[in-house]
Scaffold this motif. Structure first.
Motif, PDB file in Angstrom:
ATOM      1  N   GLY A 120     -21.918 -70.128  39.231  1.00  0.00           N
ATOM      2  CA  GLY A 120     -20.749 -69.775  39.551  1.00  0.00           C
ATOM      3  C   GLY A 120     -19.912 -70.027  38.234  1.00  0.00           C
ATOM      4  N   GLY A 121     -20.413 -70.269  36.669  1.00  0.00           N
ATOM      5  CA  GLY A 121     -19.133 -70.650  35.845  1.00  0.00           C
ATOM      6  C   GLY A 121     -19.064 -72.364  35.634  1.00  0.00           C
ATOM      7  N   ASP A 122     -19.642 -72.504  36.230  1.00  0.00           N
ATOM      8  CA  ASP A 122     -19.147 -74.268  36.685  1.00  0.00           C
ATOM      9  C   ASP A 122     -20.427 -74.662  36.007  1.00  0.00           C
ATOM     10  N   ALA A 123     -20.355 -75.781  34.899  1.00  0.00           N
ATOM     11  CA  ALA A 123     -20.892 -76.287  34.161  1.00  0.00           C
ATOM     12  C   ALA A 123     -21.740 -77.991  35.077  1.00  0.00           C
ATOM     13  N   ARG A 124     -20.719 -78.375  35.127  1.00  0.00           N
ATOM     14  CA  ARG A 124     -21.408 -79.719  36.573  1.00  0.00           C
ATOM     15  C   ARG A 124     -22.336 -78.586  37.692  1.00  0.00           C
ATOM     16  N   ARG A 125     -21.461 -78.597  38.300  1.00  0.00           N
ATOM     17  CA  ARG A 125     -22.407 -77.639  39.510  1.00  0.00           C
ATOM     18  C   ARG A 125     -23.888 -77.500  39.121  1.00  0.00           C
ATOM     19  N   ALA A 126     -23.546 -76.220  37.913  1.00  0.00           N
ATOM     20  CA  ALA A 126     -24.940 -76.296  37.104  1.00  0.00           C
ATOM     21  C   ALA A 126     -25.633 -77.263  37.082  1.00  0.00           C
ATOM     22  N   LEU A 127     -25.411 -78.441  36.602  1.00  0.00           N
ATOM     23  CA  LEU A 127     -26.521 -79.449  35.660  1.00  0.00           C
ATOM     24  C   LEU A 127     -26.355 -80.170  37.564  1.00  0.00           C
ATOM     25  N   ASP A 185     -22.785 -67.188  31.385  1.00  0.00           N
ATOM     26  CA  ASP A 185     -24.247 -66.537  32.177  1.00  0.00           C
ATOM     27  C   ASP A 185     -24.751 -67.476  30.955  1.00  0.00           C
ATOM     28  N   ALA A 186     -24.898 -66.698  29.484  1.00  0.00           N
ATOM     29  CA  ALA A 186     -25.266 -67.725  28.556  1.00  0.00           C
ATOM     30  C   ALA A 186     -24.905 -68.793  28.635  1.00  0.00           C
ATOM     31  N   ASP A 187     -23.643 -69.221  28.532  1.00  0.00           N
ATOM     32  CA  ASP A 187     -23.532 -70.340  28.104  1.00  0.00           C
ATOM     33  C   ASP A 187     -24.078 -71.160  29.170  1.00  0.00           C
ATOM     34  N   VAL A 188     -23.938 -71.144  30.712  1.00  0.00           N
ATOM     35  CA  VAL A 188     -24.734 -72.367  31.298  1.00  0.00           C
ATOM     36  C   VAL A 188     -26.304 -71.972  31.139  1.00  0.00           C
ATOM     37  N   GLU A 189     -26.765 -70.822  30.724  1.00  0.00           N
ATOM     38  CA  GLU A 189     -28.187 -71.256  30.856  1.00  0.00           C
ATOM     39  C   GLU A 189     -29.068 -71.695  29.437  1.00  0.00           C
ATOM     40  N   GLY A 190     -27.733 -72.065  28.643  1.00  0.00           N
ATOM     41  CA  GLY A 190     -28.516 -72.530  27.523  1.00  0.00           C
ATOM     42  C   GLY A 190     -28.009 -73.697  27.593  1.00  0.00           C
ATOM     43  N   LEU A 191     -26.892 -74.251  28.391  1.00  0.00           N
ATOM     44  CA  LEU A 191     -26.747 -75.520  29.000  1.00  0.00           C
ATOM     45  C   LEU A 191     -27.817 -76.431  29.617  1.00  0.00           C
ATOM     46  N   LEU A 192     -28.604 -75.558  30.905  1.00  0.00           N
ATOM     47  CA  LEU A 192     -29.918 -75.680  31.584  1.00  0.00           C
ATOM     48  C   LEU A 192     -31.162 -76.628  30.744  1.00  0.00           C
ATOM     49  N   GLN A 193     -31.118 -75.782  29.672  1.00  0.00           N
ATOM     50  CA  GLN A 193     -32.073 -75.497  28.874  1.00  0.00           C
ATOM     51  C   GLN A 193     -32.361 -76.244  27.945  1.00  0.00           C
ATOM     52  N   ARG A 194     -31.116 -77.186  27.437  1.00  0.00           N
ATOM     53  CA  ARG A 194     -31.127 -77.919  26.804  1.00  0.00           C
ATOM     54  C   ARG A 194     -31.070 -78.857  27.725  1.00  0.00           C
ATOM     55  N   ALA A 195     -30.504 -79.601  29.099  1.00  0.00           N
ATOM     56  CA  ALA A 195     -30.293 -80.472  29.595  1.00  0.00           C
ATOM     57  C   ALA A 195     -32.261 -80.709  30.517  1.00  0.00           C
ATOM     58  N   VAL A 196     -32.784 -79.957  30.668  1.00  0.00           N
ATOM     59  CA  VAL A 196     -34.160 -80.118  30.892  1.00  0.00           C
ATOM     60  C   VAL A 196     -34.722 -80.768  29.546  1.00  0.00           C
ATOM     61  N   ASP A 207     -18.962 -79.912  18.793  1.00  0.00           N
ATOM     62  CA  ASP A 207     -19.799 -78.910  18.058  1.00  0.00           C
ATOM     63  C   ASP A 207     -20.614 -79.391  19.504  1.00  0.00           C
ATOM     64  N   ASP A 208     -20.729 -79.488  20.480  1.00  0.00           N
ATOM     65  CA  ASP A 208     -21.630 -79.628  21.410  1.00  0.00           C
ATOM     66  C   ASP A 208     -20.989 -79.392  22.814  1.00  0.00           C
ATOM     67  N   VAL A 209     -19.454 -79.074  22.658  1.00  0.00           N
ATOM     68  CA  VAL A 209     -19.371 -79.186  23.825  1.00  0.00           C
ATOM     69  C   VAL A 209     -19.719 -77.001  24.300  1.00  0.00           C
ATOM     70  N   VAL A 210     -19.802 -76.693  25.184  1.00  0.00           N
ATOM     71  CA  VAL A 210     -20.925 -75.526  26.029  1.00  0.00           C
ATOM     72  C   VAL A 210     -19.552 -74.310  26.177  1.00  0.00           C
ATOM     73  N   GLY A 211     -19.315 -73.112  25.544  1.00  0.00           N
ATOM     74  CA  GLY A 211     -17.610 -72.102  25.814  1.00  0.00           C
ATOM     75  C   GLY A 211     -16.733 -72.850  25.322  1.00  0.00           C
ATOM     76  N   LEU A 251     -34.725 -70.384  36.768  1.00  0.00           N
ATOM     77  CA  LEU A 251     -32.893 -70.739  35.879  1.00  0.00           C
ATOM     78  C   LEU A 251     -32.360 -70.001  36.375  1.00  0.00           C
ATOM     79  N   ALA A 252     -32.425 -68.451  36.458  1.00  0.00           N
ATOM     80  CA  ALA A 252     -31.992 -67.431  36.697  1.00  0.00           C
ATOM     81  C   ALA A 252     -30.945 -67.721  38.293  1.00  0.00           C
ATOM     82  N   HIS A 253     -31.678 -68.561  39.473  1.00  0.00           N
ATOM     83  CA  HIS A 253     -30.748 -68.899  40.349  1.00  0.00           C
ATOM     84  C   HIS A 253     -29.849 -70.092  40.817  1.00  0.00           C
ATOM     85  N   LEU A 254     -30.692 -70.829  39.373  1.00  0.00           N
ATOM     86  CA  LEU A 254     -28.927 -71.684  39.047  1.00  0.00           C
ATOM     87  C   LEU A 254     -27.532 -71.486  38.175  1.00  0.00           C
TER      88      LEU A 254
END
Length: 519
Positions: free
Chosen positions: A268-275, A232-243, A84-88, A260-263
């Motif tokens: 590129g749709g890569d969760a690991r790269r974003a975090l 992009d919405a998936d990655v944005e939510g993941l970054l906000q949760r990490a904060v 349930d915690d998995v993004v995307g 946030l927009a820059h990150l």
């Protein structure tokens, strides 16, 4: 200044991590011990069905809060603990899906047993994350192998231990094999008995097309699940949760909209790269805050230390050494830059065209969109002045689909250079527009009788095909004959230019029209 990398590492978090280990999960830093892990037995042995008691000293010892305390990467700490915690990847996580059944472990319902799966997708889409979540399922023993370091001997040892665990302790072994495309045929064949007889449930991950990198017998015994890049919405939510999450930055920082927009753009749709990028940017932001606090005395310093540190665009740019590209893929910049790109190609300014190409790609524009625009430009702006331009453009579009980024930029650049430096003609484009305008105006009354279909019964009685001249019977395969409707005889739509290949086409077309029209 508070320790960023100690954020969220309180007693509750430690207890939670310990509980995960006791339940048969894996600790945050990783699960592999000498290439093989059984989900908690740090000795590396498997098949006994029991685990030694946790070593209390390392677990209970207080962790230093200084900046030098060892910490797992943010991407590891934020790894989901349940599906349930998995993004995307929601297309793979529906109720009753194979991944749900695997994660349920011994609690799975229904007569169907767990299926071996091959997870295929680009980096950072959650292949390893899904394997780690499955590892926490009850009644499971988790073993991880890396195709980079493991050999046939390792595979056979895992199979023997899995068979023992199944028969003696009623425990199902989940084997996570990363980078399976690096296994040769012999190594993959060693997996077949265990997968076919369900000694192990294989969860294999690959970034390469399994149709070419995985042997057919193994493919037929497994389910192929395709993971999609995160939106992009998936990655944005993941970054906000990490904060805000206690396992992440624990609310000790806040992320500005620009940062946030820059990150998101650079991920590129890569969760690991974003975090990873977020953690680097946070380190820069906290470093700046420490410098500011060092110059503030007394109560003011304490007050400044209590406020969350703001991660700004400048911090992400410094951390990643990539300037933010002012480009909104859903707004004016998208259309403005794309327009400038096409007009630069049309105007034969190859340098400007390459600039706008780079600008779009660096901003994260979909390369398929760029390729489509190049194909259109080849037909509209180059046309018959250089017929090979369209071939280059289509080949580039297909190659980008096949290869992807970042190598795709080279292919797109070659197509842009070809189009920008080619002679230009919009004659074909203008010709079809004029023909459409006449059709919409009601011109073109019927089809001449001699050109109509004469193959069905009764057509000859209607005069269809009568007087038709077969072009190949005439000299040079060009016959004098009326082809357009009566009201469009003598109407010219295509007017070739004197540019490039159309210079020769113009001369040939003039002769063709004279013969056809009998002038």
């Amino acid at each position: 200044m508070d320790d960023l990398f100690g954020a969220g590492r309180d007693a509750a978090d430690r207890n939670d991590a310990d509980a995960d280990d006791v339940d048969g999960g894996i600790s945050d830093p990783g699960i592999s011990v000498a290439g093989i892990s059984d989900g908690g037995d740090e000795s590396g042995s498997a098949g006994s069905g029991t685990r030694p008691a946790p070593r209390p000293a390392p677990r209970q010892a207080p962790r230093p809060s200084g900046a030098g305390s060892p910490r797992s990467p943010l991407a590891v700490r934020m790894r989901p603990r349940t599906l349930d915690d998995v993004v995307g990847q929601q297309h793979l996580l529906g109720q009753g899906s194979p991944l749900r059944q695997l994660a349920a472990g011994s609690n799975a319902t229904g007569p169907a047993g767990p299926s071996s799966v091959i997870l295929w997708g680009p980096p950072g889409t959650g292949k390893t994350t899904l394997a780690h979540v499955i590892a926490k399922g009850p009644g499971r023993k988790f073993v991880e192998l890396s195709a980079i370091t493991a050999g046939v001997k390792d595979v056979r040892r895992v199979m023997d231990e899995a068979l023992t665990a199944r028969d003696l302790f009623k425990t199902t072994t989940v084997l996570f094999l990363d980078e399976i495309h690096r296994f040769n045929k012999a190594q993959q064949d060693a997996l077949l008995p265990g997968v076919e007889n369900r000694w192990v449930v294989l969860v294999a991950a690959t970034t390469e097309n399994p149709s070419f990198s995985v042997v057919s017998p193994l493919l037929s015994r497994s389910l192929l699940l395709t993971l999609k890049p995160l939106t992009d919405a998936d990655v944005e939510g993941l970054l906000q949760r990490a904060v805000t999450d206690v396992r992440g930055l624990n609310g000790k920082a806040r992320l500005s909209a620009d940062a946030l927009a820059h990150l998101v753009r650079l991920s590129g749709g890569d969760a690991r790269r974003a975090l990873t990028a977020l953690e680097a940017a946070a380190g820069v932001a906290f470093g700046d805050a420490d410098d500011i606090d060092a110059g503030v005395a007394g109560a003011a310093a304490g007050a400044a230390g209590d406020a969350p540190v703001s991660i700004e665009l400048k911090h992400t740019e410094r951390a990643l050494d990539v300037a933010s590209v002012r480009y909104d893929r859903a707004g004016d910049q998208h259309y403005d830059v794309a327009s400038a790109f096409i007009k630069s190609i049309r105007g034969s300014d190859v340098d400007a065209a390459l600039h706008y190409l780079a600008r779009m790609l660096e901003a994260g524009e979909d390369p398929r969109f760029v390729a489509r625009r190049i194909v259109i430009s080849a037909a509209e702006d180059v046309g018959m002045a250089d017929p090979t331009a369209l071939q280059t453009a289509v080949a580039a579009a297909q190659a980008v689909q096949l290869i992807g980024m970042p190598e795709g930029r080279i292919i797109l650049a070659e197509a842009v250079v070809h189009l920008a430096t080619a002679p230009k003609s919009n004659a074909a484009y203008m010709g079809i527009n004029q023909a459409i305008a006449d059709v919409r105006a009601g011109l073109g009354n019927g089809v001449p009788a001699h050109l109509r279909d004469a193959h069905y019964p009764g057509s000859k009685q209607l005069g269809h095909g009568k007087g038709y001249k077969y072009a190949h019977d005439a000299p040079h395969a060009v016959a004098t004959q009326q082809y357009p409707p009566d009201d469009l005889v003598g109407r010219n739509y295509y007017e070739p230019t004197a540019n490039g290949a159309e210079r020769d086409i113009s001369t040939r077309l003039e002769r063709l029209r004279k013969i056809i029209r009998g002038k």
